[in-house]
Design an enzyme around this catalytic site. Structure first.
Site, PDB file in Angstrom:
ATOM      1  N   LYS A 199       0.870  -1.188   0.000  1.00 15.70           N
ATOM      2  CA  LYS A 199       0.000   0.000   0.000  1.00 15.70           C
ATOM      3  C   LYS A 199       0.899   1.227   0.000  1.00 15.70           C
ATOM      4  O   LYS A 199       2.059   1.157   0.421  1.00 15.70           O
ATOM      5  CB  LYS A 199      -0.872  -0.005   1.262  1.00 15.70           C
ATOM      6  CG  LYS A 199      -2.092   0.887   1.164  1.00 15.70           C
ATOM      7  CD  LYS A 199      -3.249   0.238   0.454  1.00 15.70           C
ATOM      8  CE  LYS A 199      -4.375   1.231   0.208  1.00 15.70           C
ATOM      9  NZ  LYS A 199      -5.574   0.579  -0.326  1.00 15.70           N
TER      10      LYS A 199
ATOM     11  N   ASP B  68      -6.955   4.534  -4.605  1.00 13.14           N
ATOM     12  CA  ASP B  68      -7.638   4.408  -3.298  1.00 13.14           C
ATOM     13  C   ASP B  68      -8.247   5.794  -3.062  1.00 13.14           C
ATOM     14  O   ASP B  68      -8.456   6.542  -4.038  1.00 13.14           O
ATOM     15  CB  ASP B  68      -6.634   3.992  -2.206  1.00 13.14           C
ATOM     16  CG  ASP B  68      -7.318   3.617  -0.887  1.00 13.14           C
ATOM     17  OD1 ASP B  68      -7.855   2.508  -0.790  1.00 13.14           O
ATOM     18  OD2 ASP B  68      -7.338   4.438   0.051  1.00 13.14           O
TER      19      ASP B  68
HETATM   20  P1  NAP Z   1     -12.975   8.067  -2.635  1.00 14.51           P
HETATM   21  O1  NAP Z   1     -13.489   7.851  -4.001  1.00 14.51           O
HETATM   22  O2  NAP Z   1     -11.924   9.076  -2.400  1.00 14.51           O
HETATM   23  O3  NAP Z   1     -14.224   8.358  -1.689  1.00 14.51           O
HETATM   24  C1  NAP Z   1     -14.143   8.448  -0.307  1.00 14.51           C
HETATM   25  C2  NAP Z   1     -15.480   8.977   0.166  1.00 14.51           C
HETATM   26  O4  NAP Z   1     -15.579   8.884   1.589  1.00 14.51           O
HETATM   27  C3  NAP Z   1     -15.705  10.432  -0.170  1.00 14.51           C
HETATM   28  O5  NAP Z   1     -17.051  10.610  -0.440  1.00 14.51           O
HETATM   29  C4  NAP Z   1     -15.294  11.137   1.133  1.00 14.51           C
HETATM   30  O6  NAP Z   1     -15.860  12.417   1.304  1.00 14.51           O
HETATM   31  C5  NAP Z   1     -15.904  10.187   2.090  1.00 14.51           C
HETATM   32  N1  NAP Z   1     -15.424  10.311   3.448  1.00 14.51           N
HETATM   33  C6  NAP Z   1     -14.167  10.438   3.908  1.00 14.51           C
HETATM   34  N2  NAP Z   1     -14.162  10.447   5.238  1.00 14.51           N
HETATM   35  C7  NAP Z   1     -15.443  10.316   5.616  1.00 14.51           C
HETATM   36  C8  NAP Z   1     -16.112  10.227   6.849  1.00 14.51           C
HETATM   37  N3  NAP Z   1     -15.437  10.288   8.005  1.00 14.51           N
HETATM   38  N4  NAP Z   1     -17.453  10.050   6.849  1.00 14.51           N
HETATM   39  C9  NAP Z   1     -18.147   9.994   5.695  1.00 14.51           C
HETATM   40  N5  NAP Z   1     -17.573  10.083   4.498  1.00 14.51           N
HETATM   41  C10 NAP Z   1     -16.249  10.241   4.472  1.00 14.51           C
HETATM   42  O7  NAP Z   1     -12.375   6.699  -2.020  1.00 14.51           O
HETATM   43  P2  NAP Z   1     -12.822   5.201  -2.351  1.00 14.51           P
HETATM   44  O8  NAP Z   1     -11.898   4.682  -3.384  1.00 14.51           O
HETATM   45  O9  NAP Z   1     -14.273   5.141  -2.544  1.00 14.51           O
HETATM   46  O10 NAP Z   1     -12.417   4.488  -0.981  1.00 14.51           O
HETATM   47  C11 NAP Z   1     -13.305   4.414   0.120  1.00 14.51           C
HETATM   48  C12 NAP Z   1     -12.849   3.322   1.068  1.00 14.51           C
HETATM   49  O11 NAP Z   1     -12.827   2.067   0.364  1.00 14.51           O
HETATM   50  C13 NAP Z   1     -11.450   3.460   1.639  1.00 14.51           C
HETATM   51  O12 NAP Z   1     -11.422   2.889   2.939  1.00 14.51           O
HETATM   52  C14 NAP Z   1     -10.603   2.610   0.713  1.00 14.51           C
HETATM   53  O13 NAP Z   1      -9.398   2.187   1.318  1.00 14.51           O
HETATM   54  C15 NAP Z   1     -11.549   1.452   0.486  1.00 14.51           C
HETATM   55  N6  NAP Z   1     -11.283   0.644  -0.710  1.00 14.51           N
HETATM   56  C16 NAP Z   1     -11.260   1.220  -1.946  1.00 14.51           C
HETATM   57  C17 NAP Z   1     -11.050   0.429  -3.057  1.00 14.51           C
HETATM   58  C18 NAP Z   1     -11.089   0.997  -4.439  1.00 14.51           C
HETATM   59  O14 NAP Z   1     -11.022   0.201  -5.389  1.00 14.51           O
HETATM   60  N7  NAP Z   1     -11.231   2.296  -4.616  1.00 14.51           N
HETATM   61  C19 NAP Z   1     -10.817  -0.945  -2.909  1.00 14.51           C
HETATM   62  C20 NAP Z   1     -10.870  -1.511  -1.636  1.00 14.51           C
HETATM   63  C21 NAP Z   1     -11.105  -0.694  -0.552  1.00 14.51           C
HETATM   64  P3  NAP Z   1     -15.001  13.752   1.019  1.00 14.51           P
HETATM   65  O15 NAP Z   1     -15.072  13.908  -0.467  1.00 14.51           O
HETATM   66  O16 NAP Z   1     -15.739  14.789   1.776  1.00 14.51           O
HETATM   67  O17 NAP Z   1     -13.610  13.510   1.538  1.00 14.51           O
END
Ligand code: NAP
Length: 458
Positions: free
Chosen positions: A138, A178
């Site tokens: 990571k 991510d």
């Molecule tokens: P992303 O597209 O950057 O979206 C993150 C979202 O969460 C945004 O809407 C953000 O809002 C919101 N957020 C952040 N902190 C928050 C909180 N405390 N309460 C409510 N909303 C909050 O990221 P993502 O890729 O979807 O990833 C989300 C999660 O999934 C992470 O834990 C990541 O490690 C995990 N994940 C992602 C993938 C992938 O393929 N992308 C794969 C496995 C796991 P703001 O815009 O206001 O910051």
């Protein structure tokens, strides 16, 4: 073996596990998220270590908590006003027993060594569960893409890759996206890598644009995969997404496609959020509005109510767990759902929780769900769909073929069903029937541990 001997062995192993855990805390002071992730895995492993003393003898626990390599570097860049800015970059190459290091890059101001290490550690077991030949890693930076211009994001991404390119490659380490890293950032990093290497190595990054080696259905994979996994779990208990009310935190990549698949399966999604607050729409969230606001215009979720005045916006993101639902899908960030939130969800009748984000529930929240009989799908199993399709992207890149959306989606569905079955089977084998936290940890651990033993002490 007599009961007395078995009890003595269990006691000794318990003592040993506690000792290794204390060493992790001592060696990595103040890395609370990393400690939490290690504890959650260790808590599941006792019966495996009692049954297979070779894992203790070979010091697998001591080795698996120590990253193979930790890289930390300076990322200087110039902002639109001509000022020099400096961020910190990380890549943790945690474990390569099963294949090249694989795991996303996170750009968010909260990023530090502890966050990257907890994510890298989780990734080892998640990747093992997928059954694909990928190790765990990571990376990321404390750079905040919010409010930055395209030019600033490009210059930052290029500087980040200038250093990272020394440590990655299609058979060495293959980063992906991510939080804060989507197709745009991956594109800038790919361009810089290509320029520095003087050649087109498509397999060095995943989550690429479709036009230059990306996989169809990668964008949808984590969210869809989470819903596929939860659907398998709840089907075993006599209900489904069809007709269920669902709450999904976040409104980023994982959340949007979890909402989309849940809706396709007949659920009504009534709430989603961002870090500022949440929206509640009793008629069901209008996904096209969320997609446009978040994917195209990059606006706040509060703007949703301007177009849907009957919906409510509430400031403060943690309040979302007070919205009654049958199924809760935390898809935003780590430790966003604590014990109080779990208690509130249970009081409002939640029947199942599926983690789309990494470690979104605190250890206490997980225990509370399990004590109250709430079906619980842990992140390292439920959100493995993203990395699974990333590995499918690597396979397409190395064969120079491109599969259709339907082909990739069908493979994703099979992988998620298989992870569910393997986790259930491992839980049963170690007398923790139905406990998917234990099942996923054990199923992932055994694959990695056996490969590490085959490779000798390296
Ligand atoms: P992303 O597209 O950057 O979206 C993150 C979202 O969460 C945004 O809407 C953000 O809002 C919101 N957020 C952040 N902190 C928050 C909180 N405390 N309460 C409510 N909303 C909050 O990221 P993502 O890729 O979807 O990833 C989300 C999660 O999934 C992470 O834990 C990541 O490690 C995990 N994940 C992602 C993938 C992938 O393929 N992308 C794969 C496995 C796991 P703001 O815009 O206001 O910051």
């Amino acid at each position: 073996m007599t009961t007395l001997v078995r009890e003595k062995q269990t006691y000794d192993v318990q003592y040993y596990v506690q000792h290794v855990y204390e060493t992790v805390k001592r060696r990595n002071p103040n890395e609370h998220e990393f400690h939490q992730a290690v504890k959650e895995v260790f808590d599941s492993l006792l019966p495996v270590l009692v049954k297979h003393p070779q894992y203790v003898k070979q010091a697998i626990l001591e080795r698996i908590v120590e990253p193979e390599r930790v890289i930390s570097f300076r990322v200087p860049w110039v902002d639109d006003q001509g000022n020099v800015q400096v961020n910190r970059g990380f890549r943790v190459q945690f474990n390569s027993a099963l294949g090249p290091y694989k795991g996303g890059l996170r750009f968010h101001p909260s990023v530090n060594a502890s966050i990257i290490k907890f994510l890298g550690f989780e990734q080892i077991f998640k990747n093992a569960l997928t059954g694909q030949p990928i190790g765990g890693g990571k990376g990321g930076s404390d750079f905040d893409p919010k409010g930055k211009s395209d030019g600033e994001i490009m210059r930052f991404s290029q500087s980040f890759m200038s250093e990272l390119s020394n440590y990655i490659g299609p058979d060495i380490d293959v980063p992906a996206g991510d939080i804060g890293v989507g197709a745009k950032e991956i594109g800038y990093m790919f361009g810089q890598y290509k320029k520095m290497r003087g050649g087109f190595e498509a397999g060095v990054l995943t989550g690429k644009g479709i036009g230059y080696g990306g996989s169809l259905a990668r964008k949808e994979a984590t969210g869809y995969g989470t819903v596929y996994f939860v659907e398998e779990m709840i089907k075993d208990h006599g209900f489904s997404f069809a007709g269920s009310t669902v709450v999904v935190s976040g409104s980023g990549n994982v959340s949007i496609y979890a909402m989309e698949k849940a809706m396709q399966l007949g659920a009504k999604v009534v709430a989603c959020s961002d870090s500022g607050g949440y929206v509640y729409d009793k008629n069901g969230i209008d996904l096209q509005t969320v997609k446009r606001l978040k994917e195209v215009e990059r606006k706040r979720i509060s703007e949703y109510v301007n177009e849907h005045p009957h919906a409510h916006y509430v400031q403060g993101c943690s309040g979302i767990w007070s919205v009654p639902c049958d199924i809760a899908l935390p898809c935003a960030t780590q430790n966003e759902l604590d014990e109080a939130a779990a208690t509130m969800l249970i009081a409002n009748g939640v029947k199942a929780v599926g983690e789309g984000a990494n470690m979104p529930s605190t250890l206490q929240a997980v225990h509370t769900f399990q004590e109250h009989g709430v079906l619980f799908a842990p992140a390292k199993a439920a959100n493995a769909g993203g990395v699974s399709v990333s590995a499918l992207e690597m396979a397409q890149n190395s064969t120079r073929l491109a599969w259709t959306f339907e082909e990739v989606d069908a493979k994703l569905y099979e992988i998620m069903k298989n992870i569910y079955r393997e986790s259930i089977k491992a839980a049963e084998l170690y007398e923790a029937s139905g406990n998917l936290v234990v099942g996923a940890n054990i199923a992932g651990f055994v694959k990695v541990a056996d490969a590490m033993i085959s490779h000798g002490v390296v």
